[in-house]
Write a protein that holds these residues in place. Structure first.
Motif, short mmCIF file in Angstrom:
data_model
loop_
_atom_site.label_atom_id
_atom_site.label_comp_id
_atom_site.label_asym_id
_atom_site.label_seq_id
_atom_site.Cartn_x
_atom_site.Cartn_y
_atom_site.Cartn_z
N ASP A 121 0.74 -1.08 0.03
CA ASP A 121 0.01 0.13 0.04
C ASP A 121 0.69 1.09 -0.05
N GLY A 122 2.13 1.18 0.32
CA GLY A 122 2.95 2.36 0.59
C GLY A 122 3.78 2.47 -0.55
N GLU A 123 4.24 3.55 -0.90
CA GLU A 123 5.37 3.82 -2.01
C GLU A 123 6.92 3.74 -1.21
N TYR A 124 7.67 2.79 -2.06
CA TYR A 124 9.02 2.64 -1.48
C TYR A 124 9.64 3.62 -2.55
N TRP A 125 10.93 4.32 -1.61
CA TRP A 125 11.64 5.41 -2.34
C TRP A 125 12.44 5.00 -3.33
N GLU A 234 6.41 1.66 8.66
CA GLU A 234 5.72 2.66 9.45
C GLU A 234 5.58 2.35 10.88
N ASP A 235 5.35 1.18 11.25
CA ASP A 235 5.45 0.81 12.39
C ASP A 235 6.24 -0.49 13.02
N ALA A 285 12.10 14.39 4.94
CA ALA A 285 10.94 13.44 4.26
C ALA A 285 10.65 12.36 4.87
N GLY A 286 11.42 11.70 5.60
CA GLY A 286 10.95 10.60 6.40
C GLY A 286 9.72 10.68 7.12
#
Length: 399
Positions: A121-125, A234-235, A285-286
């Motif tokens: 679900d999240g975007e990896y940089w 995130e967690d 940014a993080g």
């Protein structure tokens, strides 16, 4: 990158394995991974995960941090004409060229791609294309030298049966670990299918998102390895709890991660330099994406592992020179590989976070990258990144 000698002669990544499906339009980035860390194609997606927020327009400036407009105003750096510095630059470029010819001669650059958004679900940089993988291979060797060629720090027994590498990325560590423990079943998970097809028979790779509920058996793994997941989780508390549940009583977990904040012990790091700006921008940014990029400085590992239930915790730290500035031969070699890796794809590392998250223009990102490469090449700044490993054990009497 300079990995153990046996892999230099191995065949390169196949086109099928090395050309993952491009992500939705936009730039990218530790999680990297770089190589991205986790994966979970079989588990349901978590609800409520917000996408990367669009940057404010214009992006607000951070106190004490040079903005993108500042770097654009500076223009591209000129080549230093000082004889001494020119000699240093010539030496480092010559050595880098040697590394490239001997280790990266089979690599091809296909274009910038990122992981598929169908996996997580999240975007990896970090990009997951050939150019980034080539840089990561060199970077892996820098870390291999930094840790005295030790793949792990935990006191593992020779007869371990099951191990997992969370966020395996290109799989270099997992391959070396599987070779070292040929009778151990090793699994490497990641959100991108960027691993090679030539692997030891006791190793398999799986596409899986470790930020979701783990579907592995309870009390199963003798060893859980987590590495270089900056900007991917995130967690952390939830990830450690999943690891504790799946770790065998008496088994070990090891988390090896870094911070992009550039440190310096001799006051050669100007506060307005690109190197000083780099880590501060990534730190902010993080914060904006809710996934820390400064794990080694955050104090996340020890309390998180302890709260999850792990005991017998041990911590160790290293300094990774950013260029071959040290006089010590070993540290100089580490710095050379770090320089070669970072400068070979600096735009790939920063474009997602600087551009999409922080709101810098493409031109600002390019000029900043040029200044940072120049500072690393000149070696006037004696900077380094901090790496920290924390390893611990699940109690023998745990249920």
């Amino acid at each position: 990158m300079g990995v153990p000698e046996k892999r230099k002669a191995e065949s390169p990544l196949s086109d099928a394995a090395a050309s993952p499906k491009p992500a939705a339009p936009g730039p990218s980035s530790p999680g990297p991974k770089e190589n991205s860390p986790t994966h979970a194609s079989s588990s349901p997606r978590s609800e409520g995960r917000s996408p990367t927020p669009a940057p404010d327009s214009p992006a607000p400036e951070l106190p004490g941090v040079m903005s993108g407009a500042h770097w654009l105003q500076q223009g591209l750096p000129e080549t230093d004409t000082d004889d001494k510095d020119s000699t240093l630059g010539s030496d480092v470029e010559s050595s880098t060229a040697s590394i490239s010819s001997s280790i990266l001669n089979y690599r091809t650059i296909n274009g910038r791609t990122y992981h598929s958004d169908s996996v997580t679900d999240g975007e990896y940089w970090a990009p997951n294309d050939q150019k980034m993988l080539g840089a990561l291979e060199i970077y892996y060797h820098s870390l291999f030298l930094m840790t005295d060629k030790q793949l792990f720090q935990a006191p593992l027994k020779d007869n371990i049966q099951h191990a997992i590498d969370i966020g395996t990325g290109e799989g270099f560590w997992a391959i070396d670990f599987a070779d070292k423990f040929p009778y151990c079943d090793v699994v490497g998970t990641d959100i991108s299918p960027i691993q090679p097809t030539w692997t030891p028979p006791n190793l398999r790779f799986e596409i899986d998102d470790a930020t979701k509920e783990w579907t592995f058996k309870k009390n199963f793994f003798d060893y859980i390895h987590i590495s270089f997941l900056n900007g991917a989780i995130e967690d952390w508390g939830n990830l450690y709890k999943n690891a504790y549940r799946c770790c065998k009583p008496g088994g070990w977990i090891e988390h090896f991660d870094c911070s992009p904040i550039v440190s310096c012990d001799d006051e050669t790091l100007p506060p307005d330099s690109a190197l000083a700006t780099y880590g501060k921008i990534l730190d902010e940014a993080g914060r904006r994406i809710g996934r820390s990029l400064t794990i080694a400085h955050d104090g996340t590992q020890e309390p998180g592992l302890k709260e999850a239930g792990f005991v017998n915790l041990h911590t160790k730290q290293w300094k990774q020179p950013l260029s071959p500035w040290p006089k010590d031969p070993k540290q100089k070699e580490i710095g050379l590989y770090t320089y070669a890796a970072v400068t070979s794809d600096l735009e790939g590392v920063i474009q997602f976070l600087f551009h999409k998250v922080m709101g810098w223009s493409t031109e600002e990102v390019a000029v900043f990258a040029a200044h940072m490469r120049q500072e690393m090449k000149e070696q006037k700044i004696h900077g380094y990144w901090t790496w920290k490993v924390v390893y611990g054990q699940k109690p023998e009497d745990a249920e």
